[in-house]
Design an enzyme around this catalytic site. Sequence first.
Site, PDB file in Angstrom:
ATOM      1  N   ASP A   1      -0.909  36.191  -6.273  1.00  0.00           N
ATOM      2  CA  ASP A   1      -0.060  36.589  -5.110  1.00  0.00           C
ATOM      3  C   ASP A   1       1.128  37.559  -5.429  1.00  0.00           C
ATOM      4  OD1 ASP A   1       0.983  34.302  -6.490  1.00  0.00           O
ATOM      5  OD2 ASP A   1       2.473  34.032  -5.129  1.00  0.00           O
TER       6      ASP A   1
ATOM      7  N   GLU B   1       1.838  31.685  -7.278  1.00  0.00           N
ATOM      8  CA  GLU B   1       2.996  31.552  -7.954  1.00  0.00           C
ATOM      9  C   GLU B   1       4.378  31.949  -7.472  1.00  0.00           C
ATOM     10  OE1 GLU B   1       5.349  32.689 -11.843  1.00  0.00           O
ATOM     11  OE2 GLU B   1       4.717  33.950  -9.751  1.00  0.00           O
TER      12      GLU B   1
ATOM     13  N   HIS C   1       9.378  42.421  -7.537  1.00  0.00           N
ATOM     14  CA  HIS C   1       9.892  42.090  -6.190  1.00  0.00           C
ATOM     15  C   HIS C   1      10.655  43.373  -5.512  1.00  0.00           C
ATOM     16  CE1 HIS C   1       9.810  37.442  -7.345  1.00  0.00           C
ATOM     17  NE2 HIS C   1       8.829  38.320  -7.878  1.00  0.00           N
TER      18      HIS C   1
ATOM     19  N   HIS D   1      -1.284  35.158 -12.009  1.00  0.00           N
ATOM     20  CA  HIS D   1      -1.385  35.012 -10.557  1.00  0.00           C
ATOM     21  C   HIS D   1      -1.786  36.049  -9.692  1.00  0.00           C
ATOM     22  CE1 HIS D   1       2.608  36.527  -9.367  1.00  0.00           C
ATOM     23  NE2 HIS D   1       3.092  36.232 -10.547  1.00  0.00           N
TER      24      HIS D   1
END
Length: 417
Positions: free
Chosen positions: A87, A182, A388, A85
């Site tokens: 993003d 995603e 993250h 993905h």
Amino acid sequence: MSNYTNINRSLEQRFIKYAKIDTQSDPTSPTCPSTEKQKNLGKELVKELLEIGVNDAEMDDNGYVYGTIPSTTDKKLPVIFFCSHMDTSPDCSGENVKPIIHDKYQGQDLILTDDHKIVIKLSDHKDLKSQIGNDIITASGTTLLGADNKAGLAEIMEAAAFLMKNPAVKHGTIKVLFTPDEEIGRGVDKVDLEKLGADFGYTIDGETLGSIEDETFSADGASLSIYGVSTHPGFAKGKMESAIKILAEILDTLPKDTLTPEATHQKEGFIHPVSISGQVEEAEAQFIIRDFTDELLVQHGQFLEETVKNVMKKYPKSTYKLEIKAQYRNMKQVLDKHPNIVQYGIEAIERAGVVAKQQSIRGGTDGSRLSYMGLPCPNIFAGEHAFHSKQEWVSVQDMEKAVQTIINIACIWEEHA
């Protein structure tokens, strides 16, 4: 059998180029992709695919990138796809990412240059212990790095470039799929399965070197709205029922030592409030609900509603609305019916000289939903760590092993046909 060996800096440079492109998704946006800037990376990927000879490479209006690596064998083989993905997570800034290369890591704590308070400590990141002598890439301390999942993008692209340049390597038709959104749970909402034209695939979006994940959470999302009674605070006695306080009481009533992310691990599920908003008259909370079995997932949703009902009994003038919607289901229920897909993935990892680790993931991938759309799809390591967060890191050497694994998968399916 592939003959891909340790490469030059092209993989590293490719990853750094992608990491510098801001592609954060936005869960509040109704569009697809949720942020137009994701298409900036999509355009770059299409450009590079065309340059290596993938002549049908394209990005559609929804930001999905497709391409085909033609078969080099006369054998009739299933069509495999590899997916990552584009993003990055909205949990941490992805704007102005400054990748830093820590050459030949020697076990030291990594102090990031733009914020010395951000330290990637060996004691906190156990996988760093196996990285001595390797080249580690981090961000600079003010953003995430984006290895989740730009490491996967770079690895698939590097494998595609190798296969296009080496037609003597025998494999069937290979598809590439790069998805938007995603990270906000919409990665395959608008994927064109006919255009993809594949039988099964592998997401390249895992963490530790050698891991292959054939089991994920099953996942629901829940939206809870509380409708209170608002009056002037100066004349509120016996009248006001604050939706804010009711919601706060519900959240406080939920378990703190069990059924919550910070108190669970391995195969334990949870109910997790991820956002709250509101005023006295109306307040709302969004939850994610997770477990490895559908039965427990349903039980968690019922427990949440029972908790809400019990609190609401104290506030007879107020009402609530709870909506629970399915997000994705455990891919293992599908993959167990297609054992060769995982077995060949394990063989491919071991051919790269790595110990394969078949395991579950406390999360989901695009492959979770693709599996239930008729495309069984386990998850292969990409080498990304601490995703993250500002402490995110990836090893160049682990990424190289992922590239070898992708190529090996393509070859193994041809050899076993």
